[in-house]
Motif scaffolding. Structure first.
Motif, mmCIF file in Angstrom:
data_model
loop_
_atom_site.group_PDB
_atom_site.id
_atom_site.type_symbol
_atom_site.label_atom_id
_atom_site.label_comp_id
_atom_site.label_asym_id
_atom_site.label_seq_id
_atom_site.Cartn_x
_atom_site.Cartn_y
_atom_site.Cartn_z
ATOM 1 N N MET A 149 0.590 -15.407 29.458
ATOM 2 C CA MET A 149 1.026 -14.374 28.989
ATOM 3 C C MET A 149 1.013 -14.400 27.152
ATOM 4 N N ALA A 150 0.664 -13.384 26.496
ATOM 5 C CA ALA A 150 0.699 -13.568 24.930
ATOM 6 C C ALA A 150 2.079 -13.530 24.622
ATOM 7 N N SER A 151 2.522 -14.497 23.629
ATOM 8 C CA SER A 151 3.991 -14.381 23.127
ATOM 9 C C SER A 151 4.091 -13.197 22.180
ATOM 10 N N LYS A 152 5.180 -12.462 22.230
ATOM 11 C CA LYS A 152 5.383 -11.633 21.164
ATOM 12 C C LYS A 152 5.661 -12.514 19.714
ATOM 13 N N LEU A 153 4.892 -11.638 18.872
ATOM 14 C CA LEU A 153 4.996 -12.040 17.466
ATOM 15 C C LEU A 153 5.967 -11.235 16.741
ATOM 16 N N PHE A 154 6.566 -12.197 15.726
ATOM 17 C CA PHE A 154 7.733 -11.292 14.829
ATOM 18 C C PHE A 154 7.089 -10.935 13.253
ATOM 19 N N ARG A 155 7.333 -9.701 12.911
ATOM 20 C CA ARG A 155 6.779 -9.460 11.754
ATOM 21 C C ARG A 155 8.235 -9.006 10.841
ATOM 22 N N SER A 156 8.179 -9.665 9.580
ATOM 23 C CA SER A 156 9.661 -9.270 8.855
ATOM 24 C C SER A 156 9.250 -9.169 7.427
ATOM 25 N N VAL A 157 9.976 -8.596 6.590
ATOM 26 C CA VAL A 157 9.955 -8.506 5.104
ATOM 27 C C VAL A 157 11.420 -8.809 4.588
ATOM 28 N N ILE A 158 11.398 -9.675 3.368
ATOM 29 C CA ILE A 158 12.349 -9.659 2.792
ATOM 30 C C ILE A 158 12.425 -9.388 1.366
ATOM 31 N N LEU A 159 13.375 -8.351 1.078
ATOM 32 C CA LEU A 159 13.617 -7.534 -0.105
ATOM 33 C C LEU A 159 14.547 -8.002 -1.057
ATOM 34 N N GLY A 160 14.514 -7.794 -2.175
ATOM 35 C CA GLY A 160 15.504 -7.937 -3.226
ATOM 36 C C GLY A 160 14.984 -8.063 -4.734
ATOM 37 N N ALA A 161 16.103 -7.652 -5.465
ATOM 38 C CA ALA A 161 15.794 -7.788 -6.914
ATOM 39 C C ALA A 161 14.959 -9.254 -7.517
ATOM 40 N N PRO A 162 14.094 -8.950 -8.719
ATOM 41 C CA PRO A 162 13.849 -10.222 -9.223
ATOM 42 C C PRO A 162 14.901 -11.290 -9.036
ATOM 43 N N ALA A 163 14.688 -12.413 -8.774
ATOM 44 C CA ALA A 163 15.701 -13.484 -8.732
ATOM 45 C C ALA A 163 16.683 -13.329 -7.976
ATOM 46 N N SER A 164 16.799 -12.256 -7.088
ATOM 47 C CA SER A 164 17.870 -12.509 -6.091
ATOM 48 C C SER A 164 18.029 -13.555 -4.932
ATOM 49 N N GLY A 165 17.028 -14.462 -5.097
ATOM 50 C CA GLY A 165 17.006 -15.475 -4.006
ATOM 51 C C GLY A 165 15.989 -15.387 -3.019
ATOM 52 N N LYS A 166 15.038 -14.208 -3.020
ATOM 53 C CA LYS A 166 14.025 -14.239 -1.820
ATOM 54 C C LYS A 166 13.139 -15.490 -1.686
ATOM 55 N N GLY A 167 12.787 -16.496 -2.679
ATOM 56 C CA GLY A 167 12.215 -17.473 -2.345
ATOM 57 C C GLY A 167 13.068 -18.672 -1.709
ATOM 58 N N THR A 168 14.363 -18.642 -2.236
ATOM 59 C CA THR A 168 15.269 -19.462 -1.707
ATOM 60 C C THR A 168 15.713 -19.279 -0.286
ATOM 61 N N ILE A 169 16.035 -18.226 -0.069
ATOM 62 C CA ILE A 169 16.276 -17.742 1.308
ATOM 63 C C ILE A 169 15.051 -17.967 2.320
ATOM 64 N N SER A 170 13.869 -17.632 1.925
ATOM 65 C CA SER A 170 12.620 -17.501 2.718
ATOM 66 C C SER A 170 12.261 -19.178 2.976
ATOM 67 N N SER A 171 12.469 -19.977 2.042
ATOM 68 C CA SER A 171 12.413 -21.339 2.558
ATOM 69 C C SER A 171 13.233 -21.808 3.575
ATOM 70 N N ARG A 172 14.404 -21.354 3.543
ATOM 71 C CA ARG A 172 15.364 -21.862 4.626
ATOM 72 C C ARG A 172 15.083 -21.156 5.890
ATOM 73 N N ILE A 173 14.597 -19.829 5.959
ATOM 74 C CA ILE A 173 13.997 -19.200 6.996
ATOM 75 C C ILE A 173 12.960 -20.066 7.545
ATOM 76 N N VAL A 174 12.051 -20.275 6.891
ATOM 77 C CA VAL A 174 10.762 -21.195 7.287
ATOM 78 C C VAL A 174 11.270 -22.358 8.140
ATOM 79 N N LYS A 175 12.170 -23.007 7.600
ATOM 80 C CA LYS A 175 12.553 -24.390 8.021
ATOM 81 C C LYS A 175 13.337 -24.382 9.273
ATOM 82 N N ASN A 176 13.987 -22.862 9.432
ATOM 83 C CA ASN A 176 14.646 -22.893 10.830
ATOM 84 C C ASN A 176 14.155 -22.083 11.975
ATOM 85 N N PHE A 177 13.157 -21.221 11.426
ATOM 86 C CA PHE A 177 12.658 -20.220 12.255
ATOM 87 C C PHE A 177 11.045 -20.359 12.108
#
Ligand code: G5P
Ligand code: MG
Length: 225
Positions: free
Chosen positions: A1-29
Motif C-alpha cells: 500500500m502506498a504511504s500517505k505523503l505529507f505536504r506543508s508550508v511554513i510562513l512568517g515575516a522575513p527573519a521570523s525563524g522559518k529557516g531555523t524552525i525548518s531545520s529542526r522539523i527536518v531533523k525530527n520529521f
C-alpha cells in the motif's frame, strides 16, 4: 500500500525563524525542506538562467514575479516527487497560494508570528552557508569557528538583503503581499499559528502540532523531541 505523503508550508515575516524552525522539523520529521530563498540564492551564485533573472529582485528586497516563481517552485516540488515536503518562503502572494492549491492541497500551514522589532535586531547577526542554506547568528546560534560553517568548514557570508534599508522594505512587502496569504489558508482550514519572541519558545509548540499531524508511515520520527 502506498504511504500517505505529507505536504506543508511554513510562513512568517522575513527573519521570523522559518529557516531555523525548518531545520529542526527536518531533523525530527522526515520531510524534504524546499526553501525558495535558499534555492534562488544558489541559482544566483551558480549564475544559472533563473539566477541571472532574479538577482535584481533579491538584492533590492522585492518579490520575484509570480509567474517565474510558480514555475520554479513547481519544478522543485516535482524534483522531490514521492516524498513528504515542507515549503519555506513560498507562497508569498495569494496568486502563488491559489496556484499551489490547484497543483497540491496542503495538510498544514505553520505561521510563525514574531514582533518586527525583534526581527530587525536579529538580522544584524545573521550569517549563512550559501551551498546548504545553513543559518547562524552571532547572538543566538554562533558557528563553532567564527565565519566558518560547522559541517564543511567553508566560509559563511552575510546576505545582501540583510542591510537595514532592504530589511525594512522586505517587512513592508510582507505586510502588503503576504498577510492576505494567511487569510487564504485560514479560510481553507489548514492554518496553525505560533507566537513567540524566540525560536526556542516557538519550536516545542510546532513539534507538538506536527507530532499529531504527520502520518507515521510517511515521516517516521527520527529522534525524540
Ligand atoms: P527568503 O530567503 O525566503 P525571507 O525574507 O522570507 O527570505 P529569511 O530572511 O530567510 O526570510 P527566516 O528563514 O524566516 O528569514 O529566518 P532565519 O534565517 O531562520 O532566522 C533569521 C536570523 O535570526 C538567523 O540569523 C537566525 O540564526 C536568527 N534566529 C532565529 N531564531 C532566533 C532567536 O530565537 N533568537 C535570536 N537572537 N536569533 C534567532 O527570500 C529572500 C528573497 O527571495 C525572493 C524575494 O526577493 C525575497 O526577498 N523570494 C520570493 N519572491 C517571490 N515569491 C516567493 N515565494 C519568494 N521566495 C523568495
Ligand atoms: Mg530563510
Amino acid at each position: 500500500m502506498a504511504s500517505k505523503l505529507f505536504r506543508s508550508v511554513i510562513l512568517g515575516a522575513p527573519a521570523s525563524g522559518k529557516g531555523t524552525i525548518s531545520s529542526r522539523i527536518v531533523k525530527n520529521f522526515n520531510l524534504e525542506h524546499i526553501s525558495s530563498g535558499d534555492k534562488l540564492r544558489l541559482n544566483i551564485q551558480n549564475k544559472t538562467e533563473v539566477g541571472l533573472e532574479v538577482e535584481k529582485y533579491l538584492q533590492s528586497g522585492q518579490l520575484v514575479p509570480d509567474s517565474l516563481m510558480i514555475k520554479f517552485i513547481v519544478g522543485e516540488i516535482n524534483r522531490v516527487n514521492g516524498k513528504s515536503w515542507l515549503l519555506d518562503g513560498f507562497p508569498r502572494t495569494v496568486i502563488q497560494a491559489s496556484s499551489l492549491w490547484n497543483v497540491q492541497q496542503l495538510d498544514v500551514v505553520l505561521n510563525l508570528v514574531v514582533p518586527f522589532d525583534v526581527i530587525i535586531e536579529r538580522v544584524k547577526g545573521r550569517w549563512i552557508h550559501l551551498p546548504s542554506g545553513r543559518v547562524y547568528n552571532t547572538d543566538f546560534n554562533a558557528p563553532k569557528i567564527p565565519g566558518k560553517d560547522d559541517i564543511t568548514g567553508e566560509d559563511l557570508v552575510q546576505r545582501d538583503d540583510d542591510k537595514p534599508d532592504v530589511v525594512r522594505k522586505r517587512l513592508e512587502q510582507y505586510d502588503n503581499m503576504t498577510r492576505p496569504v494567511i487569510d487564504y489558508y485560514k479560510n481553507k482550514g489548514v492554518l496553525q499559528e505560533f507566537h513567540g519572541t524566540t525560536s526556542d519558545e516557538i519550536w516545542p509548540k510546532v513539534a507538538d502540532c506536527l507530532a499529531t499531524l504527520v502520518p507515521l508511515n510517511a515521516a517516521a520520527q527520527k529522534s525524540k523531541i
